[in-house]
Design a protein around this motif. Structure first.
Motif, short mmCIF file in Angstrom:
data_model
loop_
_atom_site.label_atom_id
_atom_site.label_comp_id
_atom_site.label_asym_id
_atom_site.label_seq_id
_atom_site.Cartn_x
_atom_site.Cartn_y
_atom_site.Cartn_z
N LYS A 56 -0.58 32.65 2.48
CA LYS A 56 -0.76 33.58 3.90
C LYS A 56 -2.02 33.20 4.42
O LYS A 56 -2.00 32.96 5.70
CB LYS A 56 -0.38 34.98 3.86
CG LYS A 56 1.21 35.22 3.57
CD LYS A 56 1.24 36.62 3.33
CE LYS A 56 2.89 36.99 2.97
NZ LYS A 56 3.23 38.35 2.98
N SER A 59 -1.69 29.78 6.07
CA SER A 59 -1.20 29.67 7.34
C SER A 59 -1.96 30.28 8.36
O SER A 59 -1.64 29.54 9.51
CB SER A 59 0.38 30.66 7.08
OG SER A 59 -0.17 32.05 7.21
N TYR A 63 -2.67 27.98 11.88
CA TYR A 63 -2.27 28.33 12.87
C TYR A 63 -3.59 28.34 14.06
O TYR A 63 -3.49 27.80 15.22
CB TYR A 63 -2.12 30.04 13.11
CG TYR A 63 -1.83 30.55 14.45
CD1 TYR A 63 -0.81 30.16 15.07
CD2 TYR A 63 -2.97 31.53 14.78
CE1 TYR A 63 -0.52 31.05 16.41
CE2 TYR A 63 -2.67 31.97 15.87
CZ TYR A 63 -1.76 31.75 17.07
OH TYR A 63 -1.39 32.23 18.06
N LEU A 71 1.57 24.20 9.26
CA LEU A 71 2.17 25.72 9.36
C LEU A 71 3.23 25.71 8.91
O LEU A 71 3.94 26.63 8.38
CB LEU A 71 1.77 26.29 10.67
CG LEU A 71 2.09 27.92 10.93
CD1 LEU A 71 1.31 28.57 10.14
CD2 LEU A 71 1.98 28.08 12.34
N GLN A 72 4.26 24.90 9.45
CA GLN A 72 5.85 24.81 8.98
C GLN A 72 5.94 24.74 7.51
O GLN A 72 6.77 25.23 6.72
CB GLN A 72 6.31 23.83 9.74
CG GLN A 72 6.52 24.22 11.28
CD GLN A 72 7.15 23.28 12.11
OE1 GLN A 72 7.44 22.18 11.48
NE2 GLN A 72 7.85 23.42 13.11
N CYS A 75 4.77 27.86 5.72
CA CYS A 75 5.91 29.10 6.10
C CYS A 75 7.04 28.79 5.29
O CYS A 75 7.74 29.78 4.66
CB CYS A 75 6.14 29.05 7.51
SG CYS A 75 4.82 29.65 8.59
N ARG A 76 7.49 27.59 4.85
CA ARG A 76 8.67 27.11 4.00
C ARG A 76 8.30 27.48 2.69
O ARG A 76 9.11 28.31 2.02
CB ARG A 76 8.82 25.66 4.18
CG ARG A 76 10.03 25.12 3.28
CD ARG A 76 10.32 23.71 3.06
NE ARG A 76 8.88 23.24 2.46
CZ ARG A 76 8.58 23.41 1.21
NH1 ARG A 76 9.49 23.98 0.43
NH2 ARG A 76 7.78 22.55 0.36
N ILE A 78 6.16 29.92 1.69
CA ILE A 78 6.18 31.26 1.59
C ILE A 78 7.64 31.90 1.75
O ILE A 78 7.99 32.88 0.67
CB ILE A 78 5.46 32.04 2.73
CG1 ILE A 78 4.00 31.85 2.90
CG2 ILE A 78 5.63 33.56 3.06
CD1 ILE A 78 3.02 31.80 4.13
N GLU A 79 8.69 31.41 2.59
CA GLU A 79 9.94 31.77 2.42
C GLU A 79 10.52 31.34 1.05
O GLU A 79 11.30 32.22 0.79
CB GLU A 79 10.57 31.00 3.58
CG GLU A 79 10.20 31.50 4.93
CD GLU A 79 10.95 30.64 6.01
OE1 GLU A 79 11.80 29.64 5.83
OE2 GLU A 79 10.50 30.89 7.08
N GLU A 82 9.45 34.21 -1.15
CA GLU A 82 9.84 35.64 -0.87
C GLU A 82 11.21 35.54 -0.96
O GLU A 82 11.71 36.73 -1.26
CB GLU A 82 9.56 35.90 0.72
CG GLU A 82 8.12 36.26 0.84
CD GLU A 82 7.68 36.44 2.31
OE1 GLU A 82 8.56 35.98 3.32
OE2 GLU A 82 6.78 36.98 2.67
#
Length: 86
Positions: A56, A59, A63, A71-72, A75-76, A78-79, A82
């Motif tokens: 995080k 990220s 950003y 960033l993508q 985020c991938r 992180i997803e 999660e």
């Protein structure tokens, strides 16, 4: 239909050990067995939280740098982490 709340399996295992260690009045009594069960779970939980916080923070850096590809990717990741929380 059952709504699943995002709770990682580590947290469910820690909750089970805690529940097994409580008496009828709700007092927690952690014996040697419970402590041995909790130690690896606590370490795994720490690792999970550190990794999620690291991603995080990265990220935010991506950003701020306007690096959308990076960033993508962050985020991938992180997803993915999660998604394991169910």
């Amino acid at each position: 239909m059952v709504n699943l709340i995002g709770i990682h399996s580590i947290h469910r295992k820690m909750a089970l050990v805690t529940w097994m260690s409580m008496n009828q009045k709700g007092k927690l009594n952690l014996d040697e067995v419970a402590i041995k069960m909790l130690k690896p779970l606590l370490k795994e939980n720490l690792s999970l939280i550190q990794r999620l916080d690291e991603l995080k923070n990265l990220s935010f850096v991506a950003y701020e740098l306007n690096d959308m590809k990076w960033l993508q990717e962050i985020c991938r990741q992180i997803e993915e982490l999660e998604a394991k929380m169910i």
